[in-house]
Design an enzyme around this catalytic site. Structure first.
Site, short mmCIF file in Angstrom:
data_model
loop_
_atom_site.label_atom_id
_atom_site.label_comp_id
_atom_site.label_asym_id
_atom_site.label_seq_id
_atom_site.Cartn_x
_atom_site.Cartn_y
_atom_site.Cartn_z
N ASP A 270 0.88 -1.17 0.00
CA ASP A 270 0.00 0.00 0.00
C ASP A 270 0.92 1.22 0.00
O ASP A 270 1.95 1.22 0.68
CB ASP A 270 -0.88 -0.02 1.25
CG ASP A 270 -1.74 1.21 1.34
OD1 ASP A 270 -2.50 1.47 0.39
OD2 ASP A 270 -1.65 1.92 2.36
N ASP B 88 -0.43 -0.22 6.32
CA ASP B 88 -0.29 0.47 7.60
C ASP B 88 -1.12 -0.17 8.70
O ASP B 88 -1.05 0.22 9.85
CB ASP B 88 -0.64 1.95 7.47
CG ASP B 88 -2.07 2.19 7.01
OD1 ASP B 88 -2.86 1.22 7.04
OD2 ASP B 88 -2.40 3.32 6.64
N ASP C 23 -6.25 -1.48 6.00
CA ASP C 23 -5.91 -2.57 5.08
C ASP C 23 -6.16 -3.95 5.65
O ASP C 23 -5.63 -4.93 5.14
CB ASP C 23 -4.44 -2.44 4.66
CG ASP C 23 -4.16 -1.15 3.91
OD1 ASP C 23 -4.96 -0.82 3.03
OD2 ASP C 23 -3.17 -0.49 4.21
#
Length: 625
Positions: free
Chosen positions: A325, A518, A522
């Site tokens: 990400d 993080d 997610d």
């Protein structure tokens, strides 16, 4: 060296000296056989009484086939055959191997014990102008505690008074101090280096960062890798098989020779059977494999990398695809407003409306708009706030209908917008149903992001992929700067899961995919990947719960380090398994044919175990990886 280890060492030294002395006495004098037997029983019992007792207890519990039983029957058999020196030597060197194992496990446990020190036993609260130490487990969230210089922070919280520097090395593996002051969040386990701090707790003691970390490390042993499960099953069938093989070796050849009217040579074949038993003891594999994983997990934890179990260590070692990400992982997430374009209002007025609309959002983009506005928010002016995932927010601000978000939000509201070709995240604004301009927000790469990608490629990772909800132009530029193999932009949270599932379907057998995020937004992707890695997750419950590997700081290089630790650990595990099995089977064949005697058997058992344990200790040393 612990007291128990010192006692074992003294027993070994006493038995070794007595064995050597008795060997010389028996060689140079004609001592009575019964006297010699009685004398040899002294070093034998000194060094082996506990093994004999464990063997007896194992038989009583129905757990016959373990290393204590093998050592007991082999050494007693050698003494019955009047091979006194060899009987004592087998027990002596077995105990030497056990001592090595104990020291190695102790060293691994010391690493874990150092980590355990991050959870203090008390918290300071102020009562009648004096500091009183209380059990931190009794404090509720919202309590005010005092942390003096040199003390560890017992519970997560926010500083309400005082300034200081914190040493978070026990949490992150990094020794650089972190400056804190009023409104700074602090995590349990950090050491207060200078000033007195007053902290308002935000969590219960059992839910704080230190407690969560310790729970992870303590429970890591319950999640076993395939290699450990294989060894458990292997030992379950292997040990009884070799015991019955030894019985056949002791009985079958003499019976055959007797049937052929030849000397049955009972003593010779029984000696070979006892040698066979000593060789067959599987302790080298049974001890070294779990010790390798234990050492690897302990070494990683000291580097600020929490691996939840040896099964995840094994998965981490086989990673061929790493999916990132973007925000907070490869970029700092410190967004800053760099421009206001096509504004139908004064720039300051557009920022005011945007800041009030975004004031309830925890997203980094919202924080950057608030920072750019730079004035206090008036909550009474804001109502009807709606946070639309993957799109933006709508709200009523000072009587105006305000929409702030990406192009998808404008499209969904049927509002024509102006494309922006600037590099960065674009926040389109609409006021009272009409387009009002857009705000350009830019992020910056983390210092070691490119080095981390290069390190993963050097470690054998075949593909790196970046996923982001950002626009295509920004995503492409960042991907090119970092040399990421593949990039997908403009994604909703559900889109990330879909892409990860496609990448998983394209993988070859025994290859694994890791997703690095993080840990806050997610969780679905972290759970769907073969391995979820939460990065910069210090204090984040969502990260610690959702991920399989937790990196306690924001340095992308920790991802590369985690892969290298796992691969080193797995190399050592595989080396120990093949070395131990290879040497044992070779010596078993030699022992069956009478080529290997009891001294070679001692090497095949204790020598191999010591070598494997010493090799396993290398898993602890991860500093320079």
């Amino acid at each position: 060296m612990r007291r128990k280890q010192k006692k074992a060492l003294i027993r070994i030294l006493i038995a070794a000296v007595l064995m050597v002395v008795l060997g010389l006495v028996s060689h140079f004098t004609n001592i009575n056989e019964y006297v010699l037997f009685a004398l040899y029983m002294v070093p034998y019992l000194v060094v082996g009484y506990d093994v004999l007792w464990k063997a007896v207890k194992g038989i009583g519990r129905g757990q016959v086939f373990d290393e204590n039983f093998l050592m007991a029957i082999a050494t007693v058999g050698a003494i019955v055959l009047q091979e006194y020196t060899e009987g004592v030597a087998v027990m002596l060197f077995y105990q030497v191997g056990e001592l090595f194992q104990s020291i190695a496990v102790g060293k691994s446990r010391k690493n874990i014990a150092e980590l355990m020190d991050i959870r203090p036993d008390y918290a300071n609260v102020e009562e009648d102008g004096k500091l009183v130490q209380v059990d931190p487990d009794t404090l509720e969230p919202g309590s005010v505690i005092v942390v003096e210089p040199g003390e560890r922070i017992p519970i997560d919280g926010v500083v309400i008074e005082g300034e200081s520097s914190l040493n978070n090395s026990a949490l992150t593996g990094e020794s650089l101090p972190v400056d804190v002051g009023p409104d700074s969040p602090v995590n349990s386990g950090g050491i207060n280096l200078s000033g007195v701090l007053k902290v308002r707790t935000t969590k219960a003691f059992g839910e704080s960062t230190a407690s969560k970390i310790l729970e992870l490390v303590e429970n890591a042993g319950s999640r076993k890798a395939k290699a450990e499960n294989f060894i458990t099953k292997f030992a379950k069938y292997y040990t009884p098989a070799v015991v019955f093989s030894a019985v056949l070796l002791a009985v079958l050849p003499p019976v055959v020779r007797l049937a052929m009217s030849a000397d049955p040579l009972w003593t010779q074949w029984i000696y070979r059977a006892f040698t066979f038993l000593v060789i067959s003891c599987p302790c080298a594999i049974v001890v070294s494999v779990p010790l390798s994983f234990f050492g690897g997990i302990g070494g990683a934890s000291n580097a600020g990398i929490l691996i939840k179990g040896s099964n995840y260590m094994e998965t981490l070692a086989n990673i061929k695809t790493v999916v990132f990400d973007k925000t907070g992982t490869l970029t700092r997430g410190n967004f800053a407003v760099t421009g206001v374009h096509h504004s139908e209002l004064e720039n300051e007025e557009l920022l005011r409306l945007a800041a009030h609309a975004e004031s309830h959002s925890p997203h980094p983009i919202a924080k950057s708009i608030l920072a750019a506005y730079g004035k206090d928010i008036e909550p009474s002016l804001v109502s009807d706030v709606k946070d639309i995932s993957g799109h933006g927010v709508t709200a009523t601000v000072d009587g105006h209908a305000v929409a702030a978000g990406n192009s998808r939000l404008m499209t969904s509201l049927g509002i024509p917008f102006v494309d922006c070709h600037s590099i960065g995240t674009i926040v389109h604004m609409a006021v009272d149903g009409a387009y009002a301009g857009h705000i350009v927000i830019s992020d910056e790469l983390k210092e070691h992001a490119k080095e981390a990608i290069n390190g993963l490629n050097a470690a054998g990772v075949k593909k790196t992929v970046m996923l982001t909800g950002d626009n295509e132009a920004t995503a492409r530029q960042i991907a090119n700067d970092l040399s990421v193999n593949e990039v997908h932009a403009g994604l909703l949270p559900a889109d990330k899961v879909t892409i990860v599932e496609r990448l998983l379907s394209e993988q070859k057998k025994n290859e694994t995919l890791a997703f690095v995020g993080d840990g806050m937004n997610d969780a679905p992707v972290l759970s769907r990947a073969d391995l979820g890695i939460a990065m910069g997750a210090l204090g984040s419950d969502a990260a610690i719960e959702a991920a399989d590997v937790v990196l306690m700081d924001d340095d992308p290089l920790k991802i590369t380090k985690a892969v290298r630790i796992a691969r080193k650990c797995m190399r050592i595990v595989k080396t120990n398994i093949w070395f131990a099995i290879g040497v044992k089977f070779a010596c078993l064949i030699l022992g069956a044919f009478g080529i290997a005697n009891m001294w070679i058997a001692i090497f095949a058992d204790v020598g191999v175990m010591v070598l494997c344990v010493l090799n396993a200790i290398r898993c602890l040393f991860v500093k320079n990886l």
